[in-house]
Design a protein around this motif. Sequence first.
Motif, mmCIF file in Angstrom:
data_model
loop_
_atom_site.group_PDB
_atom_site.id
_atom_site.type_symbol
_atom_site.label_atom_id
_atom_site.label_comp_id
_atom_site.label_asym_id
_atom_site.label_seq_id
_atom_site.Cartn_x
_atom_site.Cartn_y
_atom_site.Cartn_z
ATOM 1 N N ILE A 1 0.863 -1.176 0.000
ATOM 2 C CA ILE A 1 0.000 0.000 0.000
ATOM 3 C C ILE A 1 0.899 1.226 0.000
ATOM 4 C CG2 ILE A 1 -1.799 1.208 1.290
ATOM 5 C CD1 ILE A 1 -2.697 -1.481 0.167
ATOM 6 N N PRO A 2 0.738 2.203 -0.819
ATOM 7 C CA PRO A 2 -0.223 2.348 -1.914
ATOM 8 C C PRO A 2 0.269 1.644 -3.182
ATOM 9 C CG PRO A 2 1.043 4.357 -1.718
ATOM 10 C CD PRO A 2 1.515 3.429 -0.628
ATOM 11 N N MET A 3 -0.641 1.057 -3.873
ATOM 12 C CA MET A 3 -0.321 0.354 -5.116
ATOM 13 C C MET A 3 -1.316 0.805 -6.180
ATOM 14 S SD MET A 3 -0.378 -3.717 -5.912
ATOM 15 C CE MET A 3 1.299 -4.201 -5.630
ATOM 16 N N GLY A 4 -0.791 1.283 -7.260
ATOM 17 C CA GLY A 4 -1.635 1.698 -8.364
ATOM 18 C C GLY A 4 -2.003 0.511 -9.235
ATOM 19 N N ILE A 5 -2.953 0.726 -10.112
ATOM 20 C CA ILE A 5 -3.404 -0.351 -10.987
ATOM 21 C C ILE A 5 -2.295 -0.750 -11.964
ATOM 22 C CG2 ILE A 5 -4.471 1.099 -12.744
ATOM 23 C CD1 ILE A 5 -5.996 -2.099 -11.430
ATOM 24 N N SER A 6 -1.486 0.207 -12.379
ATOM 25 C CA SER A 6 -0.398 -0.132 -13.304
ATOM 26 C C SER A 6 0.673 -0.972 -12.604
ATOM 27 C CB SER A 6 0.221 1.139 -13.889
ATOM 28 O OG SER A 6 0.760 1.930 -12.847
ATOM 29 N N ASP A 7 0.958 -0.663 -11.321
ATOM 30 C CA ASP A 7 1.913 -1.478 -10.567
ATOM 31 C C ASP A 7 1.398 -2.901 -10.410
ATOM 32 O OD1 ASP A 7 3.471 0.785 -10.242
ATOM 33 O OD2 ASP A 7 2.566 1.282 -8.298
ATOM 34 N N MET A 8 0.107 -3.031 -10.150
ATOM 35 C CA MET A 8 -0.490 -4.347 -9.966
ATOM 36 C C MET A 8 -0.405 -5.173 -11.248
ATOM 37 S SD MET A 8 -4.292 -5.242 -8.526
ATOM 38 C CE MET A 8 -4.096 -4.177 -7.131
#
Length: 134
Positions: free
Chosen positions: A26-33
């Motif tokens: 956390i925090p994780m963006g959708i692109s990182d995921m």
Amino acid sequence: MFIILLKLVTGFIGGILYIKFFPVSIPMGISDMIVIFVLEPAGFVLGMTFFLISFISNAEIIRMIIEWAAGVFKNFKSLKESNALFGTVLILLLMGCFFTLLVLSPWEAFALFCFSAIYGIISLDFKKINFAGD
């Protein structure tokens, strides 16, 4: 009773393995995921497999607890002490399992609990517990 305890242990161990193989920072963006899941697909597949096993096991236990509680409220006088003790211990054990998972990873444990609770409630058979009077 052995099968219920086996489901509890399966749900707990599956939850631990889900948290281990499906790390979320956390925090994780959708692109990182997406990048993590594309670069490490085995961890994603294993994490989702253990999530599925754990949430179905926990949902079955939640469904049993709700059916047990409905039976207690309907027939409070005919309740056997061993049944009351087992239901109470099962509730406490399930809460302990989710609390332990919450300590390991709060967001993943919260997601697991939400999916388990919703599926457990959806899978209730209201005719079995005589709430739907036909």
